[in-house]
Design a protein around this motif. Structure first.
Motif, short mmCIF file in Angstrom:
data_model
loop_
_atom_site.label_atom_id
_atom_site.label_comp_id
_atom_site.label_asym_id
_atom_site.label_seq_id
_atom_site.Cartn_x
_atom_site.Cartn_y
_atom_site.Cartn_z
N ARG B 228 4.82 53.49 -32.60
CA ARG B 228 3.42 53.91 -32.50
C ARG B 228 2.44 52.77 -32.64
NH1 ARG B 228 3.71 58.85 -30.16
NH2 ARG B 228 5.22 60.13 -31.23
N THR B 229 2.83 51.72 -33.34
CA THR B 229 1.91 50.62 -33.53
C THR B 229 1.98 49.67 -32.35
OG1 THR B 229 2.78 50.74 -35.75
CG2 THR B 229 1.07 49.12 -35.34
N PRO B 230 0.85 49.39 -31.72
CA PRO B 230 0.89 48.46 -30.59
C PRO B 230 1.29 47.07 -31.04
CG PRO B 230 -1.20 49.62 -30.69
CD PRO B 230 -0.50 49.90 -31.96
N LEU B 231 2.01 46.38 -30.19
CA LEU B 231 2.40 45.01 -30.48
C LEU B 231 1.37 44.06 -29.92
CD1 LEU B 231 6.16 45.18 -29.50
CD2 LEU B 231 5.18 45.27 -31.77
N LEU B 384 3.35 45.70 -19.44
CA LEU B 384 3.59 46.25 -20.77
C LEU B 384 2.49 47.21 -21.20
CD1 LEU B 384 4.86 43.00 -22.39
CD2 LEU B 384 6.17 45.07 -22.03
N ARG B 385 1.39 47.24 -20.42
CA ARG B 385 0.30 48.14 -20.81
C ARG B 385 0.46 49.51 -20.19
NH1 ARG B 385 -4.36 44.64 -19.23
NH2 ARG B 385 -3.80 42.65 -20.18
N LEU B 386 1.53 49.69 -19.42
CA LEU B 386 1.77 51.00 -18.83
C LEU B 386 1.93 52.04 -19.95
CD1 LEU B 386 2.47 52.47 -16.11
CD2 LEU B 386 4.85 52.13 -16.73
N PRO B 387 1.14 53.13 -19.89
CA PRO B 387 1.27 54.12 -20.97
C PRO B 387 2.66 54.72 -20.97
CG PRO B 387 -0.70 54.53 -19.68
CD PRO B 387 0.09 53.49 -18.95
N ARG B 388 3.22 54.85 -22.18
CA ARG B 388 4.58 55.36 -22.31
C ARG B 388 4.82 56.72 -21.69
NH1 ARG B 388 4.00 53.40 -27.49
NH2 ARG B 388 5.29 51.58 -27.88
N PRO B 389 3.90 57.68 -21.86
CA PRO B 389 4.20 58.99 -21.29
C PRO B 389 4.61 58.89 -19.82
CG PRO B 389 2.26 59.15 -22.65
CD PRO B 389 2.63 57.69 -22.61
N SER C 37 -6.20 52.62 -31.47
CA SER C 37 -5.37 52.55 -30.29
C SER C 37 -4.71 53.90 -30.14
CB SER C 37 -4.32 51.46 -30.45
OG SER C 37 -3.36 51.56 -29.41
N ARG C 38 -4.52 54.32 -28.89
CA ARG C 38 -3.77 55.55 -28.70
C ARG C 38 -2.30 55.32 -29.06
NH1 ARG C 38 -4.96 59.78 -25.94
NH2 ARG C 38 -2.87 59.88 -25.07
N GLY C 39 -1.93 54.05 -29.00
CA GLY C 39 -0.55 53.72 -29.35
C GLY C 39 0.44 54.23 -28.33
N ASP C 40 0.00 54.38 -27.08
CA ASP C 40 0.92 54.94 -26.10
C ASP C 40 1.50 53.88 -25.16
OD1 ASP C 40 -1.26 54.39 -24.59
OD2 ASP C 40 -1.43 56.36 -23.67
N ALA C 41 1.16 52.64 -25.39
CA ALA C 41 1.79 51.59 -24.60
C ALA C 41 2.35 50.56 -25.57
CB ALA C 41 0.79 50.94 -23.65
N ASP C 44 -1.30 46.82 -26.47
CA ASP C 44 -2.67 47.29 -26.28
C ASP C 44 -3.59 46.15 -26.64
OD1 ASP C 44 -5.07 48.48 -26.16
OD2 ASP C 44 -4.54 50.22 -27.42
N VAL C 73 -3.98 54.74 -35.49
CA VAL C 73 -3.13 54.87 -34.29
C VAL C 73 -2.51 56.25 -34.38
CG1 VAL C 73 -1.20 53.94 -33.00
CG2 VAL C 73 -2.63 52.42 -34.33
N GLY C 75 -2.63 58.52 -31.54
CA GLY C 75 -2.53 59.14 -30.22
C GLY C 75 -3.83 59.77 -29.76
N ASP C 77 -7.95 59.52 -28.44
CA ASP C 77 -8.82 58.62 -27.70
C ASP C 77 -9.78 57.92 -28.67
OD1 ASP C 77 -7.84 58.96 -25.19
OD2 ASP C 77 -9.02 60.78 -24.83
#
Lengths: 167, 560, 131
Positions: B228-231, B384-389, C37-41, C44, C73, C75, C77
């Motif tokens: 969940r945490t962005p890198l 890498l910025r492609l959203p995971r869903p 952050s949405r934390g979906d990628a 970010d 974070v 999820g 907006d």
């Protein structure tokens, strides 16, 4: 009893041992049903390998059960995008499986364009996206593109289902 | 057969505009999936299997070759910029390269990785050209008993040597062999494990199995544990190297290649050990040993070269004997089966033009990769910025589509889901997936060889060791099996030595540490195969506090 | 009393932060900085790394502003995170940065600024980069 209960607690890995045991038993039972015609050209027969495989599975099952009860455990697989610090997120998995099953049920009757749209949209939703309209448009576009791509490009006719005649 | 002229014919086939296009598609796809988290070359080839069946086999394999090599390049980019190795063989690159990147030398790290991969890939492929025909000549002379023994060795080696737990490896192998049994027995025509289901009579489609285990299982597994945490990604411009960097890189490239190829070619060598050996060697030979652990260019150049040379080496047993030793090679072997091509020693004889075009395309793909990667590295990082869903929903979507399109029956999707759940469970409980896939693919062939062998000896079991080569191989099998016991005894005899190789790296650092496996053992040259938990000994003593924590992956398994 | 500022590591974000600091000093309010952050990628770039955030904190301390830095974070907006924080900390001002958007871009992506402007229950100060 209590010591057994405490030993069993948190040992979901025993389920794996049970699964291996069941698989082994199944393979052996199935092998027992086979007939081995005596034949010069095939002394091994159709039974031998299933029996070896079934035995291997049973041995692994017992070995794993012992290993787990003694405190051994398998290392969950890590990866670039995996955070093992939180437990399995069933709120994501179950809707995902739901979308997958919906697709299985719908694909032959409603056709790929509809079922594929449901699959992608449902999966994206399960994975946490909340841009309903955008996701819907992307899902529909993907399903349509793959339908025509497979039909025109690869010559594979995916089922049109309800939309037969429209597509 | 003249190798050079065959190779030239291969080039002629591979260089037609259409095949060049497939090579380009392959390297671009390969790099992309190497960069993207959660998807790797084995999964990609599996997803493409159904689509590829409408292509010419040659074109399909040219594309797969591009994906295979491309995955390596893409993987090193993320390792360096993000410090998340996608596979155990890029752990070193992740550590040393990421340190370089943090010190502002990302461009040089990427350049030495890419050029080193190119050099190693080219030399490795050349070695493949030289050695594979020799192995084939040797293999063709083997009878069924020896060939049976070699297949057993390959199965056991992958199961027992690679991976964390032998027990779990064998469990996975057993499941794979059982899945491989499903269907009509080819000799007697009896149905095995079909449970009266006519749809199971033809056996389970290898495409469905590969897609289920590699794509569905993996996507579900990642979905259950999403990070969940962005890198933080280290920004980088166009990769380049200065004169000094070249001077420091070329020798490690060559030495890394020398380590990588033989290990890749061994049934259970893998790409991981040679990267560690290369790292340790470079550290010893370097004029700047103090830089190691802080971003030494040799520590990126050597292991990256070793990694790629091992990838080339892996193709030797794959093409010469039909024995895959990593996941991508296993799926490529499944592709051979899918095309109705019989893998094994006769492959070169029966499908010579295809194999040589495939090998030629490895040279071409390698060159294309250098051209695609050097200038475009910053662009790849954007992926890498492609959203995971979208990423994981896409994997499920294409997995479903691919599995369904093979036979156009919804039943295959049920199998896909069931085996996908199995793949999920295996990842959860640490069962390696490679033995399962090998069991499915090799199981029926092993059984065939066994029956052929005993048919020749008229049922006499001693027919199994009626050839000297077979006996030698069985001795090796025995060694592979008892090796850990011997090692244990040796460890007990020399306790001090063990203490020195005890856990070094430790504490989780920052908020991105995920794997709970922090125990690490220092790789030592004298016992490379012995240390089961291998992690880089990059930080000595006091530096442990800020030792980079590496997201770990199962050994012996690449990112699928 | 507090001021909520949505912070992203861009020119607009920096402009918003600058302005929010001035407002906080003027009104003696607490500054709540939201960098979500949405934390979906996997990556970010709008999520501020720890070192940079430390620099921001240091600056706030130097300038003597009472502050709270949050990096949710969850999820959600960015707009929802800012609005949530405004509610929770009873903000009497929200400061946001504005950037240029093409009409098409707005149509596809929606607009964080727009949502905050429409849904906030307190005044919103919108700042452009370079002002």
């Amino acid at each position: 009893m209590t010591s057994l209960a405490s030993r069993l607690k948190g040992r979901s890995e025993l389920g794996v041992a049970a699964l291996l045991g069941a698989a082994g038993a199944l393979v052996l039972l199935d092998a027992a049903r086979l007939v081995t015609p005596y034949s010069q050209s095939d002394p091994v027969g159709p039974k031998t390998v299933p029996i070896i495989v079934g035995a291997l599975l049973l041995v692994c099952s017992v070995w794993l059960a012992v290993n787990v009860l003694r405190g051994g455990h398998g290392e969950a697989e890590g990866g670039e995008d995996i955070d093992l610090t939180h437990p399995a997120d069933w709120k994501t998995i179950l809707p995902l499986a739901g979308a997958f099953i919906a697709n299985i049920l719908l694909i032959d009757w409603a056709g790929w364009v509809i079922s594929g749209t449901v699959l992608f949209w449902g999966s994206v939703w399960a994975l946490g996206s909340r841009h309903y309209v955008r996701d819907g448009l992307i899902s529909l576009a993907l399903a349509l593109l793959t339908f025509y791509g497979f039909y025109l490009g690869l010559g594979i006719p995916l089922p049109a289902g309800l939309l037969e005649g429209i597509l | 057969m003249d190798i050079l002229s065959s190779l030239m014919d291969g080039f002629a086939t591979a260089l037609t505009p259409m095949n060049l296009l497939y090579a380009l598609i392959g390297v671009i796809l390969g790099t992309a999936v190497g960069v993207l988290p959660g998807i790797g070359p084995a999964m990609t080839v599996a997803l493409l299997l159904p689509v590829a069946t409408v292509l010419e086999p040659t074109s399909a394999f040219i594309m797969f070759a591009g994906i295979y090599y491309g995955g390596m390049y893409g993987g090193s980019t993320t390792s360096i910029l993000l410090n998340t190795p996608g596979e155990s063989s890029s752990v070193i690159t992740a550590i040393e390269g990421n340190r370089m990147a943090k010190a502002g030398r990302a461009a040089q790290a990427l350049a030495t990785a890419a050029i080193g991969s190119f050099v190693a890939g080219t030399i490795g492929t050349t070695l493949l050209v030289v050695f594979t025909p020799i192995v084939v000549d040797f293999a063709v002379s083997l009878g069924s008993p020896s060939y049976f023994a070699i297949m057993i060795l390959a199965l056991l080696a992958v199961t027992a040597v690679l991976g964390e737990s032998r027990l779990r490896g064998f469990a996975s192998l057993g499941l794979g062999l059982a899945i491989g049994l499903v269907g009509i027995d080819s000799v007697t025509g009896q149905r095995r494990l079909t449970f009266g289901q006519p749809l199971l009579a033809d056996g389970l489609d290898i495409v469905v199995i590969a897609v289920a285990i590699f794509a569905v299982g993996e996507a579900l597994w990642v979905a259950a544990h999403l990070r969940r945490t962005p890198l933080q990604i280290i920004p980088v411009g166009r990769p380049w190297m200065g004169k000094q960097d070249w001077k420091r890189s070329w020798k490690p490239w060559l030495r890394g290649t020398a380590y990588g190829f033989p290990f890749g070619a061994l049934p259970a060598g893998g790409a991981e050990i040679p990267t560690f050996l290369s790292y340790v060697t470079e550290k010893r030979l370097s004029k700047h040993p103090e830089e190691f652990g802080k971003g030494a260019i040799e520590g990126v150049a050597g292991p990256e070269a070793a990694n790629n040379a091992a990838a080339a080496g892996t193709l030797t047993p794959m093409l010469a004997l039909g024995l895959p030793t990593n996941a991508t090679a296993a799926v490529m072997l499944a592709a051979f089966v899918q095309f109705g091509i019989q893998p094994g020693p006769l492959l070169f004889e029966n499908e010579g033009p295809l194999v040589w075009a495939l090998i030629a395309s490895l040279f071409i793909g390698n060159t294309l990769l250098l051209l695609v990667n050097l200038p475009l590295a910053p662009l790849w990082a954007k992926l890498l910025r492609l959203p995971r869903p979208y990423l994981y929903a896409g994997i499920l979507f294409f997995a479903t589509l691919g599995a369904y399109s093979v036979n156009l029956q919804a039943f295959d999707l049920v199998i896909l889901l069931v085996l996908g759940a199995l793949g999920f469970m295996m990842r959860r409980f640490g069962l390696p997936v490679l033995p399962l896939i090998l069991g499915v693919i090799l199981g029926p062939r092993v059984e065939g060889q066994l029956r052929k062998t005993l048919q020749l000896s008229a049922g006499d079991v001693s027919g199994l060791w009626s050839e000297p080569i077979a006996i030698v191989v069985y001795i090796i099998v025995a060694l592979v099996l008892v090796w850990p016991l011997l090692f244990k005894a040796w460890r007990r005899a020399r306790p001090t030595r063990v203490a020195a190789a005890g856990p070094v790296t430790g504490g989780p650092v920052g908020d991105r540490s995920t794997a709970d496996r922090s125990a690490a053992e220092s790789p030592s040259v004298d016992s490379p195969t012995a240390t089961r938990h291998r992690q880089a000994d990059v930080s000595d003593g006091q530096e442990n506090a800020d030792a980079p924590k590496v997201t770990h992956v199962n050994h012996g398994q690449e990112k699928q | 009393m507090s001021i909520v500022v949505g912070y992203v590591p861009t020119a607009e974000g920096a402009a918003a932060l600058d302005r929010a600091i001035i407002e906080a000093q003027r009104n003696q309010s607490r500054l709540v900085i939201i960098n979500s952050s949405r934390g979906d990628a996997l990556v970010d770039k709008r999520y501020v790394p720890a070192e940079d955030l430390a620099a921001v904190t240091e600056r706030l301390e130097r300038e003597g502003v009472e502050h709270l830095v949050l990096q949710p974070v969850r999820g959600h907006d960015a707009a929802n995170e800012v609005l949530d924080a405004a509610e929770k900390y009873r903000a009497d001002l929200i400061v946001i940065g504005l950037r240029k958007r093409t009409p098409v871009g707005k149509l596809i992506m929606g607009s964080t600024a727009q949502q905050i402007l429409l849904e906030a229950s307190c005044p919103v100060l919108a700042v452009k980069a370079g002002t």
